[in-house]
Design a protein around this motif. Structure first.
Motif, PDB file in Angstrom:
ATOM      1  N   TYR A   1       0.838  -1.202   0.000  1.00 46.10           N
ATOM      2  CA  TYR A   1       0.000   0.000   0.000  1.00 46.10           C
ATOM      3  C   TYR A   1       0.876   1.256   0.000  1.00 46.10           C
ATOM      4  O   TYR A   1       1.842   1.354   0.764  1.00 46.10           O
ATOM      5  N   GLU A   2       0.495   2.236  -0.819  1.00 42.38           N
ATOM      6  CA  GLU A   2       1.251   3.481  -0.924  1.00 42.38           C
ATOM      7  C   GLU A   2       0.289   4.666  -0.973  1.00 42.38           C
ATOM      8  O   GLU A   2      -0.678   4.644  -1.727  1.00 42.38           O
ATOM      9  N   ARG A   3       0.572   5.673  -0.146  1.00 42.14           N
ATOM     10  CA  ARG A   3      -0.327   6.830  -0.092  1.00 42.14           C
ATOM     11  C   ARG A   3      -0.238   7.695  -1.345  1.00 42.14           C
ATOM     12  O   ARG A   3      -1.199   8.362  -1.719  1.00 42.14           O
ATOM     13  N   ARG A   4       0.914   7.706  -2.010  1.00 46.18           N
ATOM     14  CA  ARG A   4       1.094   8.538  -3.206  1.00 46.18           C
ATOM     15  C   ARG A   4       0.519   7.846  -4.445  1.00 46.18           C
ATOM     16  O   ARG A   4       0.328   6.626  -4.449  1.00 46.18           O
ATOM     17  N   PRO A   5       0.317   8.605  -5.525  1.00 53.27           N
ATOM     18  CA  PRO A   5       0.082   7.954  -6.818  1.00 53.27           C
ATOM     19  C   PRO A   5       1.345   7.204  -7.238  1.00 53.27           C
ATOM     20  O   PRO A   5       2.415   7.365  -6.638  1.00 53.27           O
ATOM     21  N   ASP A   6       1.236   6.414  -8.262  1.00 54.35           N
ATOM     22  CA  ASP A   6       2.391   5.677  -8.771  1.00 54.35           C
ATOM     23  C   ASP A   6       3.502   6.665  -9.130  1.00 54.35           C
ATOM     24  O   ASP A   6       3.340   7.488 -10.027  1.00 54.35           O
ATOM     25  N   PRO A   7       4.644   6.630  -8.440  1.00 58.81           N
ATOM     26  CA  PRO A   7       5.700   7.618  -8.712  1.00 58.81           C
ATOM     27  C   PRO A   7       6.321   7.481 -10.091  1.00 58.81           C
ATOM     28  O   PRO A   7       6.951   8.412 -10.595  1.00 58.81           O
ATOM     29  N   ARG A   8       6.122   6.330 -10.739  1.00 60.41           N
ATOM     30  CA  ARG A   8       6.676   6.135 -12.083  1.00 60.41           C
ATOM     31  C   ARG A   8       5.880   6.885 -13.135  1.00 60.41           C
ATOM     32  O   ARG A   8       6.351   7.072 -14.265  1.00 60.41           O
ATOM     33  N   ALA A   9       4.675   7.341 -12.773  1.00 61.15           N
ATOM     34  CA  ALA A   9       3.800   7.999 -13.740  1.00 61.15           C
ATOM     35  C   ALA A   9       3.993   9.503 -13.785  1.00 61.15           C
ATOM     36  O   ALA A   9       3.453  10.174 -14.664  1.00 61.15           O
ATOM     37  N   GLY A  10       4.754  10.066 -12.831  1.00 61.02           N
ATOM     38  CA  GLY A  10       4.909  11.510 -12.781  1.00 61.02           C
ATOM     39  C   GLY A  10       6.352  11.898 -12.559  1.00 61.02           C
ATOM     40  O   GLY A  10       7.278  11.127 -12.821  1.00 61.02           O
ATOM     41  N   THR A  11       6.549  13.121 -12.090  1.00 64.71           N
ATOM     42  CA  THR A  11       7.885  13.618 -11.816  1.00 64.71           C
ATOM     43  C   THR A  11       8.122  13.638 -10.314  1.00 64.71           C
ATOM     44  O   THR A  11       7.178  13.673  -9.530  1.00 64.71           O
ATOM     45  N   ALA A  12       9.386  13.620  -9.949  1.00 65.64           N
ATOM     46  CA  ALA A  12       9.738  13.659  -8.531  1.00 65.64           C
ATOM     47  C   ALA A  12       9.294  14.978  -7.914  1.00 65.64           C
ATOM     48  O   ALA A  12       9.288  16.017  -8.572  1.00 65.64           O
TER      49      ALA A  12
END
Length: 444
Positions: free
Chosen positions: A33-44
């Motif tokens: 489980y991750e609170r953020r959206p998928d980090p691979r889909a956006g920018t840091a």
């Protein structure tokens, strides 16, 4: 656990993804489980991507799941540090006595993406993004998450918090009275800056970690594969000489011209980066116990966050995962036995690296530019050549071995006592020889 039971790993950062890989390799079903959206889909997130210095402890963990070569293809080896004085030429200081060993610069986002891909590719692993933990019953493993679609409830046989220094899992256990915690924040913060490529090439030596030590402040720079450098400025958070003291472009330029004169020409976006990027907090997290009834546990920064000045945060968290996996082996997969065993083995080691990280801040900020410090390092490297395997510096033991951190401290103390005794013995011998020579002259 039955074949249908899940282990919930809360936090799909570096430690959480690696943990999911290790658990799936054991044939367990894992919900990540991750609170953020998928980090691979956006920018840091702007100003929050401190580069990592991946060293032997982290690489050891990655080798165990066959990811080391893939990750190292995106890393840049740094065989030493380059010290930038206010005036004069930079000075290179190798990390190892032979100049060959290196720590490795890699972006947090690139490493996280590689680990996420690996975890998702394993059977039995499912990943849920946009799930922020808001409730946890440690007695039952019942969890509540806030998601963009509304509240979601789930249950797991075991819940593992790998959700960082601000861990929601730790927060829920604290609310239940299941543990105590202490948060020791430095009166220093950090701000990210950058040095872009110059004419398509690195503007500084990419084979080193660059340090601008200034006593009350410090900046470091690590190379990136795109030939840029990620810089991190460490400075007090309050007072007349602090982040708060610079608020206008002119003041920022004056400050850097006075204290970091070589940076202005290297970083055309310096003023914009300084004004726009946030100030991050630095501190040490301690809590106990790290587990409740063998059902809920904490790993990595969620249990023992440290300051970043030894480059060991991620390496230490990865070592946690290796040790937890070892404890599961030794207990036959019995979580009620494995989690307490894990804590008993790791606690003194995480306390040791927490102390060493704080001490290394003082070294990097105040000592590395000192001629006396540089002589000391040369003496250490000479001893390592003269006494191979018998004398090993603290830095080498921490960065280039998997010797437990607490044992590193004990070994370094033994080495120093040995050298002290040898030096005292040599002084006595020389004194006795001198006295004998004097007496011989008096009594021919």
């Amino acid at each position: 656990m039955s074949d249908t039971d899940e282990v919930a790993v809360v936090g799909a950062g570096l430690a959480g993804c690696l943990l999911a890989c290790f658990l799936a390799r054991r044939g367990l079903r894992v919900a990540l489980y991750e609170r953020r959206p998928d980090p691979r889909a956006g920018t840091a997130e702007r100003g929050r991507s401190i580069n990592l210095a991946l060293s032997e402890r982290g690489l050891d963990a990655l080798r165990r799941i066959g990811l080391d070569k893939q990750v190292m293809a995106q890393a840049l080896p740094m065989r030493g540090r380059v010290i930038h004085p206010v005036h004069g030429n930079p000075d290179f200081q190798p990390y190892s006595f032979d100049g060959e060993r290196a720590i490795n610069s890699i972006s947090r986002s690139a490493l996280n993406a590689a680990l996420l891909d690996a975890a998702e590719g394993l059977p039995g692993v499912r990943v849920a993004f946009g799930h922020r933990l808001t409730g946890l019953d440690p007695d039952t493993g019942d969890m509540t998450f806030e998601t963009p679609e509304g509240e979601v409830r789930a249950r797991a046989a075991v819940v593992l918090g790998a959700d960082g220094a601000g861990s929601a899992v730790r927060g829920r256990l604290l609310a239940y009275g299941s543990l105590t915690e202490s948060l020791d924040f430095l009166d220093y913060g950090y701000k990210e800056l950058s040095i872009p490529p110059r004419d398509g090439e690195f503007a500084l030596d990419p084979g080193a970690l660059h340090i601008w030590p200034r006593g009350t402040s410090m900046m470091i720079a690590l190379p990136n594969p795109d030939r840029s450098f990620t810089c991190t400025l460490f400075w007090p958070t309050g007072g007349t000489a602090s982040f708060a003291s610079l608020s206008s472009p002119a003041a920022i330029e004056r400050h850097f011209a006075a204290h970091y004169p070589d940076l202005l020409s290297l970083s055309p976006t310096l003023v914009d980066d300084y004004l726009r990027n946030p100030v991050g907090m630095l501190g040490t997290v301690r809590c106990g116990p790290w587990q409740v009834d063998g059902r809920v546990g904490l790993v990595g920064d969620a249990a023992h966050a440290i300051v970043p000045f030894y480059g060991q945060g991620a390496n230490c968290a990865f070592e946690d995962v290796v040790e937890l996996d070892r404890c599961l082996d030794e207990t036959g997969g019995d979580w009620a036995a494995a989690l307490p065993l894990f804590e008993s083995r790791r606690r003194e080691n995480t306390e040791a690296i927490a102390r060493m990280a704080l001490a290394n801040f003082v070294e990097m900020r105040d000592k590395v530019a000192s001629p006396l410090f540089q002589i000391g390092r040369k003496v250490e490297h000479a001893l390592e050549r003269l006494l191979p395997g018998r004398y090993v510096s603290r830095y080498e033991l921490v960065s280039f071995s998997t010797v437990p951190y607490a044992e590193v401290q004990r070994r370094v103390r033994r080495q120093h006592r040995m050298l002290g005794a040898a030096a005292a013995g040599s002084a006595l011998l020389l004194g006795a020889l001198g006295a004998a020579l004097v007496n011989g002259r008096r009594n021919p």
